[in-house]
Design a protein around this motif. Sequence first.
Motif, PDB file in Angstrom:
ATOM      1  N   VAL A  68       0.851  -1.195   0.000  1.00 33.78           N
ATOM      2  CA  VAL A  68       0.000   0.000   0.000  1.00 33.78           C
ATOM      3  C   VAL A  68       0.884   1.242   0.000  1.00 33.78           C
ATOM      4  N   GLY A  69       0.801   2.050  -1.054  1.00 30.72           N
ATOM      5  CA  GLY A  69       1.627   3.251  -1.159  1.00 30.72           C
ATOM      6  C   GLY A  69       1.100   4.412  -0.339  1.00 30.72           C
ATOM      7  N   PRO A  70      -0.097   4.962  -0.658  1.00 32.14           N
ATOM      8  CA  PRO A  70      -0.581   6.173   0.004  1.00 32.14           C
ATOM      9  C   PRO A  70      -1.292   5.900   1.331  1.00 32.14           C
ATOM     10  N   GLU A  71      -1.568   6.982   2.059  1.00 32.91           N
ATOM     11  CA  GLU A  71      -2.145   6.870   3.396  1.00 32.91           C
ATOM     12  C   GLU A  71      -3.654   6.616   3.407  1.00 32.91           C
ATOM     13  N   ASP A  72      -4.388   7.124   2.404  1.00 32.91           N
ATOM     14  CA  ASP A  72      -5.855   7.043   2.435  1.00 32.91           C
ATOM     15  C   ASP A  72      -6.395   5.626   2.652  1.00 32.91           C
ATOM     16  N   LEU A 103      -1.993   6.944  13.629  1.00 32.55           N
ATOM     17  CA  LEU A 103      -0.773   7.732  13.905  1.00 32.55           C
ATOM     18  C   LEU A 103      -0.597   8.834  12.861  1.00 32.55           C
ATOM     19  N   GLU A 104      -1.068   8.575  11.631  1.00 31.74           N
ATOM     20  CA  GLU A 104      -1.040   9.619  10.611  1.00 31.74           C
ATOM     21  C   GLU A 104      -2.409  10.273  10.443  1.00 31.74           C
ATOM     22  N   GLY A 105      -3.461   9.486  10.622  1.00 30.72           N
ATOM     23  CA  GLY A 105      -4.819   9.982  10.378  1.00 30.72           C
ATOM     24  C   GLY A 105      -5.280  11.029  11.367  1.00 30.72           C
ATOM     25  N   SER A 106      -4.662  11.053  12.563  1.00 32.00           N
ATOM     26  CA  SER A 106      -5.035  12.053  13.577  1.00 32.00           C
ATOM     27  C   SER A 106      -3.791  12.570  14.285  1.00 32.00           C
ATOM     28  N   LYS A 107      -3.524  13.864  14.114  1.00 33.10           N
ATOM     29  CA  LYS A 107      -2.354  14.481  14.775  1.00 33.10           C
ATOM     30  C   LYS A 107      -2.500  14.386  16.301  1.00 33.10           C
ATOM     31  N   GLU A 108      -3.747  14.533  16.791  1.00 32.48           N
ATOM     32  CA  GLU A 108      -3.971  14.466  18.234  1.00 32.48           C
ATOM     33  C   GLU A 108      -3.651  13.065  18.764  1.00 32.48           C
ATOM     34  N   TYR A 109      -4.116  12.039  18.055  1.00 38.61           N
ATOM     35  CA  TYR A 109      -3.856  10.654  18.448  1.00 38.61           C
ATOM     36  C   TYR A 109      -2.346  10.406  18.509  1.00 38.61           C
TER      37      TYR A 109
END
Length: 425
Positions: A68-72, A103-109
């Motif tokens: 899987v390349g991208p984050e989405d 870890l990438e999907g939420s800066k707060e997390y």
Amino acid sequence: MNILVLGSGGREHTFAYKITQSSLCDNLFVAPGNAGTREIATNIPIAVTDFSAIKNLVLEKNIEMVVVGPEDPLVQGISDYFAKDEGLKDVVVIGPSQEGARLEGSKEYAKEFLFRHNIPTAAYQSFDAETVNEGKQFLETLSAPYVLKADGLAAGKGVLILQNLEEAKLELENMLTNKKFGAASEKVVIEEFLDGIELSVFVLTDGKNYVTLPTAKDYKRIGEGDTGLNTGGMGAISPVPFANDAFMKKIEEQIIKPTVDGLAKENIDYKGFIFIGLIKVGNDPKVIEYNVRMGDPETEAVLPRVKTDLVELFNHVGAQTLDTVQLELDPRTATTVMTVSGGYPEAYEKGKEIKGLDTISGSESIIFHAGTTVNGDKVVTNGGRVIAITSFDEDFKGALKKSYNSIEKMHFDKMYYRKDLGFDL
């Protein structure tokens, strides 16, 4: 084995380039791919988040590994989708679970994770539309520059660094109440500014063990001297000259080990890449952010330096045996320069013919396609970032010279690239 790479950028072309060098790969598919991957693999016009179409493709083509390349797709849970499906559960997926992808999907997390595991990072607080006034008050307790980060995914453009307090308050309002970055900025993290020099560290983990890939330095801003708007990345240099053995030991002890151990302690299923965005403050590393995949354009500088068979590495990830691997690296420096469409990162035109690619010597540079497609018999632009040129030499100055020489042989209408990479090294 048959392998599928998901994505369409320079990172995915680089994965394809390395995978096709492996004797373990029989057939390679890239979805949706670009004009570069088309030359070495079979492109399949499927969106990276169309999980049911991906499932059908995997079953039809007897695919045993998905990179899987991208984050989405990771943030949307593609790894879990495979793990829960009887027909897909034995496919090796290189990419973390949906929980790991937070870890990438939420800066707060990510900030909460860093604090829980005592990993060095900047002080922060997070705010939403209802607490925008508290956010403004928190800004008043900090000194300039002010760092505002959209909590969610904003394609690498959701971070603002502002010198003026009133402007920072205005932008906070813009992000939270006027949805400057859409749903990504429904929550905003305000951070203390860390002054130092940045670098990226890439780790491949099987959930228990890990290998550390080469370091890289990328250049995010559109303008020379690191000015102007943030982009997806204008180029990269690997390794980072200032990341000596003593500094890398600190990174390993204070950041990499606690990150991998923290994921294991929290029972987060994580098999894939961890991209750690760091800053060197004095002589100490601090984490700016996590990404849950390889960076782009850093991949184009990092992976060509990895001499170990990439498919073999990925097999070790699937089997959780990365502790048996001795990574072999090319000691030379690799530099990647990104050519972009005129107007990027704002409005730009597509469909411009790219000329001269066939005149670039393979012994001098490697061409990675980022935003390209084919129109008839012509290769044309199809994105903001278009072509990445990677070159090797004994140091970054020599490698950059080769990359710039190669770029002079190619052309498309309104082509732009930064001519000052490495200025801060």
